[in-house]
Write a protein that holds these residues in place. Structure first.
Motif, PDB file in Angstrom:
ATOM      1  N   PRO A   1     -14.744 -11.234  -1.683  1.00 52.77           N
ATOM      2  CA  PRO A   1     -15.019 -10.373  -0.462  1.00 52.77           C
ATOM      3  C   PRO A   1     -15.451  -9.045  -0.660  1.00 52.77           C
ATOM      4  CG  PRO A   1     -12.704 -11.644  -0.266  1.00 52.77           C
ATOM      5  CD  PRO A   1     -13.148 -11.821  -1.877  1.00 52.77           C
ATOM      6  N   LEU A   2     -16.656  -9.061   0.050  1.00 54.36           N
ATOM      7  CA  LEU A   2     -17.337  -7.639  -0.063  1.00 54.36           C
ATOM      8  C   LEU A   2     -17.481  -7.145   1.159  1.00 54.36           C
ATOM      9  CD1 LEU A   2     -19.734  -8.933  -2.776  1.00 54.36           C
ATOM     10  CD2 LEU A   2     -18.059  -7.338  -3.160  1.00 54.36           C
ATOM     11  N   LEU A   3     -18.028  -5.910   1.244  1.00 56.50           N
ATOM     12  CA  LEU A   3     -18.651  -5.188   2.281  1.00 56.50           C
ATOM     13  C   LEU A   3     -20.005  -4.904   2.178  1.00 56.50           C
ATOM     14  CD1 LEU A   3     -15.800  -3.213   3.788  1.00 56.50           C
ATOM     15  CD2 LEU A   3     -16.488  -5.183   4.801  1.00 56.50           C
TER      16      LEU A   3
ATOM     17  N   ARG B   1      -9.811  -5.493   0.723  1.00 52.44           N
ATOM     18  CA  ARG B   1     -10.409  -6.741   0.624  1.00 52.44           C
ATOM     19  C   ARG B   1     -10.109  -7.440  -0.585  1.00 52.44           C
ATOM     20  NH1 ARG B   1     -15.398  -8.349   4.092  1.00 52.44           N
ATOM     21  NH2 ARG B   1     -14.753  -7.388   6.095  1.00 52.44           N
ATOM     22  N   ILE B   2      -9.168  -6.741  -1.300  1.00 54.50           N
ATOM     23  CA  ILE B   2      -8.821  -7.679  -2.734  1.00 54.50           C
ATOM     24  C   ILE B   2      -7.496  -8.286  -2.401  1.00 54.50           C
ATOM     25  CG2 ILE B   2      -8.049  -7.127  -4.972  1.00 54.50           C
ATOM     26  CD1 ILE B   2      -9.936  -4.880  -5.127  1.00 54.50           C
ATOM     27  N   SER B   3      -7.330  -9.434  -2.970  1.00 54.48           N
ATOM     28  CA  SER B   3      -6.110 -10.189  -2.648  1.00 54.48           C
ATOM     29  C   SER B   3      -6.096 -10.991  -3.937  1.00 54.48           C
ATOM     30  CB  SER B   3      -5.828 -11.162  -1.518  1.00 54.48           C
ATOM     31  OG  SER B   3      -6.934 -12.206  -1.830  1.00 54.48           O
ATOM     32  N   SER B   4      -4.787 -11.587  -4.175  1.00 49.04           N
ATOM     33  CA  SER B   4      -4.103 -12.387  -5.268  1.00 49.04           C
ATOM     34  C   SER B   4      -5.117 -13.661  -5.302  1.00 49.04           C
ATOM     35  CB  SER B   4      -2.798 -12.532  -5.457  1.00 49.04           C
ATOM     36  OG  SER B   4      -2.315 -13.362  -4.174  1.00 49.04           O
ATOM     37  N   SER B   5      -5.665 -14.408  -4.109  1.00 48.31           N
ATOM     38  CA  SER B   5      -6.202 -15.601  -4.179  1.00 48.31           C
ATOM     39  C   SER B   5      -7.746 -15.427  -4.329  1.00 48.31           C
ATOM     40  CB  SER B   5      -5.900 -16.187  -2.747  1.00 48.31           C
ATOM     41  OG  SER B   5      -6.781 -15.332  -1.761  1.00 48.31           O
ATOM     42  N   ASP B   6      -8.225 -14.153  -4.711  1.00 48.67           N
ATOM     43  CA  ASP B   6      -9.796 -13.878  -4.932  1.00 48.67           C
ATOM     44  C   ASP B   6     -10.050 -14.617  -6.199  1.00 48.67           C
ATOM     45  OD1 ASP B   6      -9.976 -12.755  -2.524  1.00 48.67           O
ATOM     46  OD2 ASP B   6      -9.847 -10.642  -3.410  1.00 48.67           O
ATOM     47  N   ASN B   7     -11.347 -14.693  -6.527  1.00 44.98           N
ATOM     48  CA  ASN B   7     -11.725 -15.186  -7.879  1.00 44.98           C
ATOM     49  C   ASN B   7     -11.257 -13.959  -9.040  1.00 44.98           C
ATOM     50  OD1 ASN B   7     -12.973 -17.493  -6.919  1.00 44.98           O
ATOM     51  ND2 ASN B   7     -14.871 -16.476  -6.446  1.00 44.98           N
TER      52      ASN B   7
ATOM     53  N   THR C   1     -13.719  -7.378 -10.756  1.00 48.74           N
ATOM     54  CA  THR C   1     -13.706  -7.656  -9.196  1.00 48.74           C
ATOM     55  C   THR C   1     -12.098  -7.589  -8.712  1.00 48.74           C
ATOM     56  OG1 THR C   1     -13.095 -10.084  -9.767  1.00 48.74           O
ATOM     57  CG2 THR C   1     -15.401  -9.305  -9.083  1.00 48.74           C
ATOM     58  N   THR C   2     -11.240  -7.463  -9.693  1.00 51.18           N
ATOM     59  CA  THR C   2      -9.727  -7.086  -9.118  1.00 51.18           C
ATOM     60  C   THR C   2      -9.445  -5.855  -8.783  1.00 51.18           C
ATOM     61  OG1 THR C   2      -8.993  -6.808 -11.562  1.00 51.18           O
ATOM     62  CG2 THR C   2      -9.074  -9.076 -10.819  1.00 51.18           C
ATOM     63  N   ARG C   3     -10.619  -4.724  -8.910  1.00 53.14           N
ATOM     64  CA  ARG C   3     -10.370  -3.563  -8.663  1.00 53.14           C
ATOM     65  C   ARG C   3     -11.432  -3.037  -7.780  1.00 53.14           C
ATOM     66  NH1 ARG C   3      -9.456  -3.422 -13.900  1.00 53.14           N
ATOM     67  NH2 ARG C   3     -10.974  -1.730 -14.303  1.00 53.14           N
ATOM     68  N   PRO C   4     -11.317  -1.935  -7.110  1.00 49.18           N
ATOM     69  CA  PRO C   4     -12.380  -1.724  -6.056  1.00 49.18           C
ATOM     70  C   PRO C   4     -13.711  -1.058  -7.102  1.00 49.18           C
ATOM     71  CG  PRO C   4     -10.270  -0.739  -5.433  1.00 49.18           C
ATOM     72  CD  PRO C   4      -9.970  -1.264  -6.645  1.00 49.18           C
ATOM     73  N   TYR C   5     -14.963  -1.440  -6.519  1.00 51.04           N
ATOM     74  CA  TYR C   5     -15.806  -0.916  -7.098  1.00 51.04           C
ATOM     75  C   TYR C   5     -17.030  -0.756  -5.910  1.00 51.04           C
ATOM     76  CZ  TYR C   5     -17.594  -5.784  -6.947  1.00 51.04           C
ATOM     77  OH  TYR C   5     -17.951  -7.166  -6.728  1.00 51.04           O
ATOM     78  N   ALA C   6     -18.212  -0.112  -6.147  1.00 47.57           N
ATOM     79  CA  ALA C   6     -18.943  -0.014  -5.436  1.00 47.57           C
ATOM     80  C   ALA C   6     -20.655  -0.145  -5.941  1.00 47.57           C
ATOM     81  CB  ALA C   6     -19.139   1.241  -4.614  1.00 47.57           C
ATOM     82  N   LEU C   7     -21.731  -0.656  -5.258  1.00 44.48           N
ATOM     83  CA  LEU C   7     -22.925  -0.786  -5.802  1.00 44.48           C
ATOM     84  C   LEU C   7     -24.026  -0.260  -4.965  1.00 44.48           C
ATOM     85  CD1 LEU C   7     -22.626  -4.547  -7.023  1.00 44.48           C
ATOM     86  CD2 LEU C   7     -21.900  -2.359  -8.374  1.00 44.48           C
ATOM     87  N   GLU C   8     -25.010   0.138  -5.236  1.00 44.99           N
ATOM     88  CA  GLU C   8     -25.910   0.836  -4.467  1.00 44.99           C
ATOM     89  C   GLU C   8     -27.255   0.657  -5.116  1.00 44.99           C
ATOM     90  OE1 GLU C   8     -26.756   4.622  -1.608  1.00 44.99           O
ATOM     91  OE2 GLU C   8     -25.407   4.796  -3.077  1.00 44.99           O
ATOM     92  N   HIS C   9     -27.964  -0.480  -4.162  1.00 43.97           N
ATOM     93  CA  HIS C   9     -29.323  -0.750  -4.650  1.00 43.97           C
ATOM     94  C   HIS C   9     -30.315   0.143  -4.292  1.00 43.97           C
ATOM     95  CE1 HIS C   9     -27.573  -4.455  -6.111  1.00 43.97           C
ATOM     96  NE2 HIS C   9     -26.731  -4.401  -5.281  1.00 43.97           N
ATOM     97  N   PHE C  10     -31.195   0.651  -5.057  1.00 46.29           N
ATOM     98  CA  PHE C  10     -32.111   1.687  -4.662  1.00 46.29           C
ATOM     99  C   PHE C  10     -33.525   0.852  -4.952  1.00 46.29           C
ATOM    100  CE2 PHE C  10     -28.773   4.175  -6.304  1.00 46.29           C
ATOM    101  CZ  PHE C  10     -28.589   4.965  -4.948  1.00 46.29           C
TER     102      PHE C  10
END
Length: 315
Positions: free
Chosen positions: A29-31, A70-76, A110-119
């Motif tokens: 799950p992502l934003l 958005r992180i839960s134990s059921s995520d990949n 993916t089990t911890r928060p991260y952010a990606l910004e595409h330029f």
């Protein structure tokens, strides 16, 4: 997952929402937030093989977040390994913030928060190949990989170059990738593990000495900074700062001090009297003349012009 392409006839907000749903289904799950500018577009071509998911992602400028909510134990439960092919991508996790350029590899969890910004790329296309690998497939444990998340590795030669070629070849041949390719997946995971295995760190004093020598040789480069020094030595910016924390000043302060010292020596040299202060400063990577003057005065108590007058026989 089925391939995904935005429909240019849809409202922009709907395109972003559908891309967010597709990416969330593929990975976790992502934003997603599209940047201002040209109408948003994106494509995802993906193929599972041997328990891995290989994805070729092309998009206009966009920010992707994996917030804690958005992180839960059921995520990949996967690591994502990315190869930047065009454009640049900012990657942030665990307090690290780095920029991936074409040819760079990076891993994030993916089990911890991260952010990606595409330029945007010069040709307008941002392309990233992402391989999602189950955490259990890595020989290196979570603690070892935690040391290297969000730390780009230039894929220029050796194992990293081989991994990059492997990634690119898979992306270009996605329709023909064998979905049951267990041996292919095992080989790829082994290569990725070698790429991101935390090597034994050299003696800190020896590494600091190499960093100092590198800086001395590149003081004239205006891009010289803690980030570029760390990148050249294949360490994180955080670790570079940690090494210099044992000295009496920060790495950035040390670089600035050495540049000012080179400027001071040039101002004393009568053979360089024909050069302006601004030209001498630029010779050592500093192009903001008023800023240089302030730094010089703060360090030596007088302006560069006054210093030159007092130390070069009246030139």
């Amino acid at each position: 997952m089925p391939d995904f392409t935005t429909d240019h006839t849809e409202p922009a907000a709907d395109r972003v929402e559908r891309f967010q749903a597709a990416a969330s289904t593929a990975f976790a799950p992502l934003l997603v937030r599209a940047h201002d500018g040209p109408p948003f577009h994106a494509t995802i071509r993906a193929q599972a093989t041997g328990g891995l998911l290989v994805s070729d992602i092309r998009t206009s400028p966009v920010t992707v977040n994996r917030p804690a909510g958005r992180i839960s134990s059921s995520d990949n439960d996967v690591y994502k390994v990315a190869l930047q092919l065009s454009g640049t991508m900012g990657v942030a996790q665990d307090g690290r913030r780095e920029v991936m350029r074409p040819g760079d590899l990076a891993v994030y969890d993916t089990t911890r928060p991260y952010a990606l910004e595409h330029f945007a790329a010069p040709d307008g296309e941002i392309r990233t190949v992402v391989i999602a690998c189950p955490r259990h497939s890595f020989a290196a444990g979570p603690d070892a990989l935690r040391e290297v998340v969000a730390t780009p590795v230039p894929a220029t030669r050796g194992v990293t170059g081989l991994v990059a070629a492997f990634f690119t070849g898979l992306a270009d041949e996605l329709p023909n990738v064998d979905a049951s390719g267990t041996h292919l997946a095992d080989a790829l995971v082994d290569l990725i593990s070698l790429t991101f295995a935390t090597p034994p760190r050299p003696d800190p004093s020896a590494l600091t000495a190499r960093m100092i020598a590198y800086c001395e040789a590149n003081l004239s480069d205006p891009t010289l900074s803690p980030r570029t020094v760390a990148r050249a030595h294949h360490i994180s910016v955080r670790y570079a700062h940690r090494l210099f924390a044992e000295t009496d000043r920060s790495l950035a302060s040390w670089i600035r001090s050495r540049r000012l010292d080179r400027i001071r020596r040039d101002l004393e040299n009568p053979l360089l009297a024909h050069r302006t202060v601004a030209a001498i400063a630029a010779r050592w990577g500093l192009y903001d003349a008023p800023h240089v003057s302030r730094l010089f005065r703060a360090t030596y108590g007088v302006s560069p012009t006054t210093y030159r007058r007092a130390h070069s026989g009246g030139f």
